[in-house]
Design a protein around this motif. Structure first.
Motif, PDB file in Angstrom:
ATOM      1  N   PRO A 180       0.835  -1.196   0.000  1.00 20.19           N
ATOM      2  CA  PRO A 180       0.000   0.000   0.000  1.00 20.19           C
ATOM      3  C   PRO A 180       0.872   1.249   0.000  1.00 20.19           C
ATOM      4  O   PRO A 180       1.998   1.231   0.491  1.00 20.19           O
ATOM      5  CB  PRO A 180      -0.777  -0.112   1.318  1.00 20.19           C
ATOM      6  CG  PRO A 180      -0.753  -1.552   1.661  1.00 20.19           C
ATOM      7  CD  PRO A 180       0.548  -2.079   1.134  1.00 20.19           C
ATOM      8  N   VAL A 181       0.329   2.319  -0.547  1.00 26.44           N
ATOM      9  CA  VAL A 181       1.088   3.559  -0.630  1.00 26.44           C
ATOM     10  C   VAL A 181       0.438   4.602   0.274  1.00 26.44           C
ATOM     11  O   VAL A 181      -0.781   4.794   0.238  1.00 26.44           O
ATOM     12  CB  VAL A 181       1.124   4.042  -2.105  1.00 26.44           C
ATOM     13  CG1 VAL A 181       1.582   5.484  -2.182  1.00 26.44           C
ATOM     14  CG2 VAL A 181       2.038   3.159  -2.927  1.00 26.44           C
ATOM     15  N   ASN A 182       1.256   5.224   1.105  1.00 29.38           N
ATOM     16  CA  ASN A 182       0.776   6.279   1.982  1.00 29.38           C
ATOM     17  C   ASN A 182       0.738   7.576   1.180  1.00 29.38           C
ATOM     18  O   ASN A 182       1.740   8.274   1.042  1.00 29.38           O
ATOM     19  CB  ASN A 182       1.722   6.401   3.181  1.00 29.38           C
ATOM     20  CG  ASN A 182       1.230   7.434   4.178  1.00 29.38           C
ATOM     21  OD1 ASN A 182       0.315   8.218   3.882  1.00 29.38           O
ATOM     22  ND2 ASN A 182       1.830   7.431   5.350  1.00 29.38           N
ATOM     23  N   THR A 183      -0.442   7.890   0.657  1.00 30.92           N
ATOM     24  CA  THR A 183      -0.514   9.024  -0.274  1.00 30.92           C
ATOM     25  C   THR A 183      -0.265  10.364   0.407  1.00 30.92           C
ATOM     26  O   THR A 183       0.021  11.348  -0.256  1.00 30.92           O
ATOM     27  CB  THR A 183      -1.882   9.058  -0.972  1.00 30.92           C
ATOM     28  OG1 THR A 183      -2.902   9.006   0.015  1.00 30.92           O
ATOM     29  CG2 THR A 183      -2.028   7.880  -1.922  1.00 30.92           C
ATOM     30  N   SER A 184      -0.339  10.399   1.738  1.00 30.33           N
ATOM     31  CA  SER A 184      -0.093  11.679   2.419  1.00 30.33           C
ATOM     32  C   SER A 184       1.383  12.065   2.333  1.00 30.33           C
ATOM     33  O   SER A 184       1.745  13.209   2.594  1.00 30.33           O
ATOM     34  CB  SER A 184      -0.542  11.597   3.874  1.00 30.33           C
ATOM     35  OG  SER A 184       0.273  10.673   4.573  1.00 30.33           O
ATOM     36  N   LEU A 185       2.234  11.113   1.973  1.00 33.88           N
ATOM     37  CA  LEU A 185       3.663  11.423   1.821  1.00 33.88           C
ATOM     38  C   LEU A 185       3.970  11.884   0.391  1.00 33.88           C
ATOM     39  O   LEU A 185       5.121  12.115   0.053  1.00 33.88           O
ATOM     40  CB  LEU A 185       4.510  10.184   2.142  1.00 33.88           C
ATOM     41  CG  LEU A 185       4.386   9.651   3.572  1.00 33.88           C
ATOM     42  CD1 LEU A 185       5.203   8.385   3.733  1.00 33.88           C
ATOM     43  CD2 LEU A 185       4.851  10.701   4.565  1.00 33.88           C
ATOM     44  N   ILE A 186       2.938  11.958  -0.440  1.00 30.36           N
ATOM     45  CA  ILE A 186       3.136  12.346  -1.835  1.00 30.36           C
ATOM     46  C   ILE A 186       2.350  13.630  -2.084  1.00 30.36           C
ATOM     47  O   ILE A 186       1.163  13.591  -2.428  1.00 30.36           O
ATOM     48  CB  ILE A 186       2.646  11.225  -2.777  1.00 30.36           C
ATOM     49  CG1 ILE A 186       3.409   9.942  -2.451  1.00 30.36           C
ATOM     50  CG2 ILE A 186       2.835  11.604  -4.241  1.00 30.36           C
ATOM     51  CD1 ILE A 186       2.869   8.715  -3.122  1.00 30.36           C
ATOM     52  N   THR A 227      -0.714   2.844 -13.381  1.00 33.57           N
ATOM     53  CA  THR A 227      -0.468   3.203 -11.979  1.00 33.57           C
ATOM     54  C   THR A 227       0.999   2.968 -11.605  1.00 33.57           C
ATOM     55  O   THR A 227       1.563   1.942 -11.965  1.00 33.57           O
ATOM     56  CB  THR A 227      -1.320   2.303 -11.051  1.00 33.57           C
ATOM     57  OG1 THR A 227      -2.675   2.372 -11.461  1.00 33.57           O
ATOM     58  CG2 THR A 227      -1.201   2.740  -9.604  1.00 33.57           C
ATOM     59  N   TRP A 228       1.588   3.924 -10.865  1.00 32.41           N
ATOM     60  CA  TRP A 228       2.943   3.698 -10.335  1.00 32.41           C
ATOM     61  C   TRP A 228       2.832   3.069  -8.953  1.00 32.41           C
ATOM     62  O   TRP A 228       2.113   3.559  -8.091  1.00 32.41           O
ATOM     63  CB  TRP A 228       3.715   5.018 -10.234  1.00 32.41           C
ATOM     64  CG  TRP A 228       4.250   5.461 -11.557  1.00 32.41           C
ATOM     65  CD1 TRP A 228       3.670   6.343 -12.403  1.00 32.41           C
ATOM     66  CD2 TRP A 228       5.459   5.020 -12.182  1.00 32.41           C
ATOM     67  NE1 TRP A 228       4.438   6.487 -13.534  1.00 32.41           N
ATOM     68  CE2 TRP A 228       5.555   5.701 -13.427  1.00 32.41           C
ATOM     69  CE3 TRP A 228       6.470   4.135 -11.823  1.00 32.41           C
ATOM     70  CZ2 TRP A 228       6.617   5.504 -14.308  1.00 32.41           C
ATOM     71  CZ3 TRP A 228       7.532   3.945 -12.704  1.00 32.41           C
ATOM     72  CH2 TRP A 228       7.593   4.620 -13.926  1.00 32.41           C
ATOM     73  N   MET A 229       3.570   1.982  -8.724  1.00 35.56           N
ATOM     74  CA  MET A 229       3.488   1.256  -7.456  1.00 35.56           C
ATOM     75  C   MET A 229       4.872   1.070  -6.848  1.00 35.56           C
ATOM     76  O   MET A 229       5.887   1.158  -7.526  1.00 35.56           O
ATOM     77  CB  MET A 229       2.859  -0.123  -7.695  1.00 35.56           C
ATOM     78  CG  MET A 229       1.575  -0.055  -8.495  1.00 35.56           C
ATOM     79  SD  MET A 229       0.893  -1.671  -8.809  1.00 35.56           S
ATOM     80  CE  MET A 229      -0.090  -1.858  -7.346  1.00 35.56           C
ATOM     81  N   VAL A 230       4.892   0.784  -5.532  1.00 39.02           N
ATOM     82  CA  VAL A 230       6.150   0.620  -4.806  1.00 39.02           C
ATOM     83  C   VAL A 230       6.344  -0.848  -4.425  1.00 39.02           C
ATOM     84  O   VAL A 230       5.425  -1.484  -3.903  1.00 39.02           O
ATOM     85  CB  VAL A 230       6.144   1.480  -3.520  1.00 39.02           C
ATOM     86  CG1 VAL A 230       7.428   1.265  -2.725  1.00 39.02           C
ATOM     87  CG2 VAL A 230       5.964   2.943  -3.868  1.00 39.02           C
ATOM     88  N   ALA A 231       7.548  -1.361  -4.668  1.00 40.03           N
ATOM     89  CA  ALA A 231       7.841  -2.757  -4.346  1.00 40.03           C
ATOM     90  C   ALA A 231       7.951  -2.950  -2.841  1.00 40.03           C
ATOM     91  O   ALA A 231       8.529  -2.124  -2.130  1.00 40.03           O
ATOM     92  CB  ALA A 231       9.138  -3.191  -5.014  1.00 40.03           C
ATOM     93  N   THR A 232       7.388  -4.066  -2.353  1.00 39.30           N
ATOM     94  CA  THR A 232       7.386  -4.353  -0.921  1.00 39.30           C
ATOM     95  C   THR A 232       8.804  -4.454  -0.374  1.00 39.30           C
ATOM     96  O   THR A 232       9.105  -3.939   0.708  1.00 39.30           O
ATOM     97  CB  THR A 232       6.670  -5.703  -0.682  1.00 39.30           C
ATOM     98  OG1 THR A 232       5.439  -5.682  -1.382  1.00 39.30           O
ATOM     99  CG2 THR A 232       6.426  -5.921   0.790  1.00 39.30           C
ATOM    100  N   LYS A 233       9.679  -5.101  -1.124  1.00 39.54           N
ATOM    101  CA  LYS A 233      11.027  -5.359  -0.611  1.00 39.54           C
ATOM    102  C   LYS A 233      12.013  -4.264  -0.989  1.00 39.54           C
ATOM    103  O   LYS A 233      13.222  -4.455  -0.842  1.00 39.54           O
ATOM    104  CB  LYS A 233      11.524  -6.702  -1.170  1.00 39.54           C
ATOM    105  CG  LYS A 233      10.687  -7.884  -0.707  1.00 39.54           C
ATOM    106  CD  LYS A 233      11.481  -9.176  -0.845  1.00 39.54           C
ATOM    107  CE  LYS A 233      10.644 -10.395  -0.490  1.00 39.54           C
ATOM    108  NZ  LYS A 233       9.858 -10.891  -1.628  1.00 39.54           N
ATOM    109  N   SER A 234      11.526  -3.146  -1.484  1.00 40.68           N
ATOM    110  CA  SER A 234      12.435  -2.098  -1.942  1.00 40.68           C
ATOM    111  C   SER A 234      13.318  -1.568  -0.816  1.00 40.68           C
ATOM    112  O   SER A 234      12.814  -1.188   0.246  1.00 40.68           O
ATOM    113  CB  SER A 234      11.632  -0.938  -2.524  1.00 40.68           C
ATOM    114  OG  SER A 234      12.450   0.196  -2.635  1.00 40.68           O
ATOM    115  N   PRO A 235      14.623  -1.526  -1.045  1.00 39.77           N
ATOM    116  CA  PRO A 235      15.504  -0.902  -0.051  1.00 39.77           C
ATOM    117  C   PRO A 235      15.614   0.616  -0.252  1.00 39.77           C
ATOM    118  O   PRO A 235      16.333   1.282   0.483  1.00 39.77           O
ATOM    119  CB  PRO A 235      16.859  -1.586  -0.302  1.00 39.77           C
ATOM    120  CG  PRO A 235      16.816  -2.019  -1.722  1.00 39.77           C
ATOM    121  CD  PRO A 235      15.369  -2.122  -2.154  1.00 39.77           C
TER     122      PRO A 235
END
Lengths: 285, 403
Positions: free
Chosen positions: B131-137, B303-311
């Motif tokens: 999930p993406v925390n849209t308040s940080l964008i 849609t742009w998404m963020v990988a769960t394991k992204s460092p």
């Protein structure tokens, strides 16, 4: 004695080892990369894909082959592709023979060199550029329509025309090489024996250069069987075997079925090669 | 220019040709808003709660043309400004199909991905994206509301990404040869169409959905609710319609430049097209117009998404913010030829009328679009009593239709 000298001395005494080392790299290449890939293709043809994850499931079945044989559409496409390959080969042979004959027997050595280069020049241009220029020429208000007053439009005819143009050098060069090897003395002997030009051509030249024609046809035939780009560009709504393979990999992510379809041209070529092996054409490749 | 066109073409192809795009029902059908979403429970994952220091690197997995750093066209570059502003060194890997994207994401080497609808749901289901925390964008607030929290970018109202842009497959025609101006897809489907032999159609199995969309309105007795959820009978009807259309078709296009050329030369006079094709052909002097027919149309939304394991999550969030920033979004939308997700991008496009041309912000227009989604055996219109045809069967049928 240096290490290099001792190694070379050791290898000198072991000719088999020497040979083995020399051939191992090409053999590995041939065995693994080339034949291995083909083997992998055949194996894949017996698997299927999971529709949701898109992963290949390694369960053995003949379903893909059953689909290939029972669905009428694949038969139609196979025969269409075969027909195109035959047409292209015949057209190329008919155009290439007189051309190669002139190059080998009548042109001066200087003209010969220039002609060979001229034949090869189209090979230096990109495939796509050539296919697209045919597309432009065959268009409703293109060059072909302008000169002849009508154009075949995009479709089967356009595909055959374009492929014949693309593969022509592959037909001319082997025939040229075959005719070049034909000693002039044989032609002269034939006329000394009273053979007219047609008789000489039919009884001497043609039988001796037939293997060269077959060699050229192997190129035009196999290249046509595998083609899928030209038909996309000038083929209108038509499709060939290559398109079925491409669509299954590119669109449906169904690698196993694509592999199944891809075996069809391989089988056709194997049959064709077996048939022409007897003519000695393979020596002319 | 040639280069960039080729690139756009590839981008378009990729986007269109294949498994692509969004899962889809339009925003009007709230009853089926769980479309595509039902049938799985996403793994429990928490969105990022706050940003840290940028990690200095970002690996992007994108459709071609979505992350340009000037190497294809020096004038097309929205990656370098991002690198300069954030210090995140960007690596871009492009993919050709949604299936390829999904398997590449499984390697865990990528931080962000521009996913189309079908890919996005599979990634969410597998726990590959979080999930993406849209308040940080910050720029997310500006994004058109009708693109937010859709079935293809959220699950149970939890956002999994940032909308990027969208477009429709419009009906285009030569104004000098097609009259009166068509208002319905019947112009390309009706066996008695006066444009026989001059119709152009899209060369992909997903085009079956265009036929289903037409049947949805013209043959309500078939009960098609979603052109991507077809049971045996509905599917057969769509396939039959396309077989009937086959003699009308001059050629199927999968290369938008090829279609543009056919329209320009009059080898085709009517058919389905992207707005970018229409603009390009018009700019070359062809009398062309496009319309959204009364039946609606198919389209795409990414849609742009963020990988769960992204460092590199801070860099990832910075990128999501960057790509919907007015400047970058304007550039992408113009380069690719689609409607931007951020209304503020409209003021910054080189062509002042870009947003008007692509109907950005026109929610009524957008609601008539059925965004591309990959058909699966489980009917995505919510029916559970029948099995639907999956994409593999769509592909085979497509081969059969072309014959």
């Amino acid at each position: 004695m240096s290490i290099a000298a001792s190694v070379s001395g050791f290898l000198y005494r072991k000719p088999r080892l020497r040979l083995g080392m020399l051939l191992s790299a090409p053999l590995l290449w041939l065995g693994l990369a080339y034949l291995g890939a083909l083997a992998a293709l055949f194996v894949t043809a017996f698997w299927h894909t999971d529709t949701f994850t898109g992963q290949v499931v390694t369960e053995w079945s003949l379903d893909n082959f059953a689909t290939l044989f029972t669905d009428e559409v694949y038969r139609t496409i196979t025969f269409r592709t075969l027909g195109i390959a035959v047409a292209v080969t015949v057209i190329d042979a008919v155009i290439a023979f007189p051309m190669a004959f002139y190059m080998a027997k009548f042109a001066s050595p200087r003209a010969q060199r220039i002609l060979v280069i001229a034949v090869m020049t189209p090979l230096w241009a990109s495939y796509l550029v050539k296919a697209y220029s045919w597309r432009v020429m065959l268009s409703g208000n293109g060059l072909v329509g302008w000169i002849f007053g009508a154009t075949p439009g995009y479709g089967l005819t356009a595909t055959i025309l374009t492929l014949s143009y693309l593969w022509l050098p592959y037909m001319i060069l082997p025939i040229y090489a075959g005719l070049d090897r034909l000693p002039n003395s044989l032609v002269e002997a034939s006329s000394d024996l009273g053979g007219r030009s047609w008789r000489t051509f039919r009884s001497v030249v043609l039988p001796l250069t037939f293997p060269a024609i077959v060699a050229g046809s192997i190129f035009t035939f196999s290249l046509t069987l595998g083609d899928y780009i030209t038909v996309k560009i000038v083929g209108g709504a038509g499709q060939m075997l290559g398109n079925v393979v491409y669509d299954n990999i590119g669109a449906a992510n169904n690698l196993p079925f694509a592999a199944t379809v891809a075996t069809v041209p391989v089988v056709i070529m194997l049959v064709y090669l077996a048939a022409v092996r007897r003519t000695g054409a393979l020596d002319n490749l | 220019m040639r280069n960039s066109r080729t690139l756009r073409l590839i981008a378009g192809l990729m986007c269109a040709g294949t498994a692509v795009a969004a899962c889809g029902t339009s925003s009007t059908s709230s009853s089926s808003s769980s479309a595509g979403g039902q049938g799985f429970t996403p793994p429990k994952l928490e969105a990022l709660s706050q940003l840290g220091q940028p990690e200095g690197a970002l690996n992007i997995l994108a459709w071609p043309g979505y992350a340009e750093n000037g190497s294809n066209d020096p004038n097309v570059d929205w990656v370098t400004p991002f690198e300069q502003a954030t210090g995140c060194k960007v690596n871009v890997k492009t993919f050709g199909t949604s299936d390829e994207a999904v398997s590449l994401m499984k390697t865990g080497q990528y931080d962000v991905i521009s996913a189309s609808g079908d890919a996005s749901l599979r990634l969410i289901a597998a726990g590959d994206t979080e999930p993406v925390n849209t308040s940080l964008i910050p720029n997310y607030a500006d994004v058109f509301d009708f693109l937010k929290n859709k079935p293809w970018n959220s699950v149970n109202n939890v956002s999994y990404g940032v909308p990027h842009g969208w477009g429709a497959n419009v009906l285009t025609y030569r104004t000098d040869q097609v009259s009166p101006a068509p208002t319905s897809w019947s112009a390309v489907f009706d066996a008695n169409s006066p444009y026989k032999g001059k119709v152009t159609a899209y060369d992909s199995p997903i085009y079956i959905a265009d036929a289903a969309l037409y049947l949805m309105k013209t043959k309500p007795e078939l009960g098609i609710k979603n052109p991507y959820a077809l049971d045996d009978k509905q599917f057969q009807a769509a396939v039959d319609l396309l077989k009937q259309q086959r003699p009308l078709v001059s050629e199927y296009w999968s290369d938008y430049l090829k279609e543009s050329q056919a329209l320009k030369n009059g080898d085709a006079v009517i058919g389905t097209a992207w707005q970018v094709t229409v603009n390009l052909t018009k700019s070359e002097g062809a009398p062309l117009e496009s319309t959204l027919p009364v039946e609606g149309a198919t389209g795409w939304s990414d849609t742009w998404m963020v990988a769960t394991k992204s460092p590199h999550k801070t860099c990832a969030y910075k990128w999501l913010d960057h790509i919907v920033s007015p400047q970058a979004n304007a550039k992408v939308a113009e380069y690719f030829g689609e409607a931007p997700a951020n209304p503020k991008a409209c003021a910054l496009t080189a062509d002042a009328k870009h947003c008007e041309t692509y109907h950005a912000g026109d929610a009524a227009y957008a609601s008539q679009i059925w965004y591309w989604t990959t058909p699966i055996a489980q009917c995505i219109d919510g029916r559970t009593d029948v099995k639907c045809k999956d994409y593999g069967e769509w592909t085979r049928a497509w081969t059969e239709i072309k014959g």
